[in-house]
Design an enzyme around this catalytic site. Structure first.
Site, mmCIF file in Angstrom:
data_model
loop_
_atom_site.group_PDB
_atom_site.id
_atom_site.type_symbol
_atom_site.label_atom_id
_atom_site.label_comp_id
_atom_site.label_asym_id
_atom_site.label_seq_id
_atom_site.Cartn_x
_atom_site.Cartn_y
_atom_site.Cartn_z
ATOM 1 C CE LYS A 1 84.973 -37.036 68.031
ATOM 2 N NZ LYS A 1 83.840 -37.034 66.814
ATOM 3 N NE ARG B 1 79.524 -34.810 70.806
ATOM 4 C CZ ARG B 1 80.339 -35.978 70.870
ATOM 5 N NH1 ARG B 1 81.350 -36.239 71.611
ATOM 6 N NH2 ARG B 1 79.876 -36.757 70.019
ATOM 7 N NE ARG C 1 80.476 -46.214 65.411
ATOM 8 C CZ ARG C 1 80.804 -45.252 65.576
ATOM 9 N NH1 ARG C 1 82.084 -44.890 65.725
ATOM 10 N NH2 ARG C 1 80.035 -44.240 66.196
ATOM 11 N NE ARG D 1 78.232 -44.951 69.854
ATOM 12 C CZ ARG D 1 78.984 -43.885 69.616
ATOM 13 N NH1 ARG D 1 80.371 -43.936 69.731
ATOM 14 N NH2 ARG D 1 78.423 -42.645 69.483
ATOM 15 N NE ARG E 1 76.096 -40.179 67.215
ATOM 16 C CZ ARG E 1 76.686 -41.472 66.686
ATOM 17 N NH1 ARG E 1 75.748 -42.227 66.441
ATOM 18 N NH2 ARG E 1 77.882 -41.496 66.699
HETATM 19 P P1 AMP Z 1 80.467 -40.005 70.958
HETATM 20 O O1 AMP Z 1 81.026 -41.603 71.508
HETATM 21 O O2 AMP Z 1 81.568 -38.988 71.457
HETATM 22 O O3 AMP Z 1 80.015 -40.259 69.718
HETATM 23 O O4 AMP Z 1 79.432 -39.541 72.163
HETATM 24 C C1 AMP Z 1 78.117 -40.380 72.074
HETATM 25 C C2 AMP Z 1 77.162 -39.402 72.920
HETATM 26 O O5 AMP Z 1 77.642 -38.970 74.098
HETATM 27 C C3 AMP Z 1 76.960 -38.283 72.060
HETATM 28 O O6 AMP Z 1 76.005 -38.181 71.175
HETATM 29 C C4 AMP Z 1 76.212 -37.312 73.293
HETATM 30 O O7 AMP Z 1 74.856 -37.724 73.766
HETATM 31 C C5 AMP Z 1 77.234 -37.823 74.369
HETATM 32 N N1 AMP Z 1 78.399 -36.880 74.536
HETATM 33 C C6 AMP Z 1 79.892 -37.217 74.331
HETATM 34 N N2 AMP Z 1 80.526 -36.471 74.412
HETATM 35 C C7 AMP Z 1 79.797 -35.195 74.939
HETATM 36 C C8 AMP Z 1 80.061 -33.969 74.806
HETATM 37 N N3 AMP Z 1 81.340 -33.472 75.177
HETATM 38 N N4 AMP Z 1 79.081 -32.995 75.137
HETATM 39 C C9 AMP Z 1 77.994 -33.365 75.396
HETATM 40 N N5 AMP Z 1 77.526 -34.689 74.943
HETATM 41 C C10 AMP Z 1 78.470 -35.466 74.775
#
Ligand code: AMP
Length: 191
Positions: A13, A87, A126, A138, A149
């Protein structure tokens, strides 16, 4: 044009959102990036979400809806790419409402489909690549957090696929192809 890039962690994404930014001048809104920024700069909110994020769990709807609300105020002519948001179904409803309050609407939801084995491999790679490049990986790019996740994705986010399908907004793209082919298919889905 306002779009959502939907898909499990590691589906691509972020990469595809960046390409849309470069090619179309759209604005990427990644709640994950916003939360990581809050974490790094040590704001109160950042401190509150750090442990939850590192474990791979979702932060509360209230927090991410607040972040998105700030960013979409006033709108954007070239359109927003929602990356990693919504989400949950609660977030999806909130997004609809926020957009209509700003005189905008959702035009498309693009689902990037990738099988689970590939996702775990991509994310663990990654992390290894970041370390090899002298960067910090990360905190949630490890096998244990990735599994959490994925579970969060299947429990809370995957119902959005059916929801957007029923609304008629959903387009599906095979995320296992090369990055260029995925970009081409997204372009086809959008235009
Ligand atoms: P991402 O970079 O999108 O994989 O997000 C990393 C982490 O941020 C996720 O595993 C969640 O802990 C938090 N996070 C990001 N976006 C959301 C969302 N829309 N709702 C809830 N938690 C989020």
């Amino acid at each position: 044009m306002n779009i959502i890039l939907l898909g499990p962690p590691g589906a691509g994404k972020g990469t595809q959102a960046q390409r849309l930014v470069e090619e179309r001048g759209m604005v990427q809104l990644s709640t994950g990036d916003m939360l990581r920024e809050a974490k790094t700069s040590g704001t109160e909110m950042g401190k509150k979400v750090a442990a939850i994020m590192d474990a791979g769990q979702l932060v509360t709807d209230e927090i991410v809806i607040g972040l998105i609300e700030e960013k979409i105020k006033g709108g954007n002519a070239a359109g927003f790419i929602f990356d990693g948001f919504p989400r949950t179904l609660g977030q999806a409803d909130a997004l609809d409402e926020l957009l209509s309050r700003n005189g905008a609407q959702l035009d498309s939801v693009v689902l990037l489909e990738v099988d689970d084995g590939t996702l775990v491999k991509r994310i663990v790679n990654r992390a290894a690549e970041a370390v090899a490049a002298g960067k910090e990986a990360r905190a949630d790019d490890n096998e244990e957090s990735v599994k959490i996740r994925l579970m969060e994705y299947y429990k809370k986010t995957s119902p959005l696929i059916g929801y957007y399908y029923a609304k008629g907004d959903l387009k599906t793209v095979d995320g296992l192809q090369s990055m260029d082919q995925v970009s081409a298919d997204i372009a086809k889905a959008l235009d």
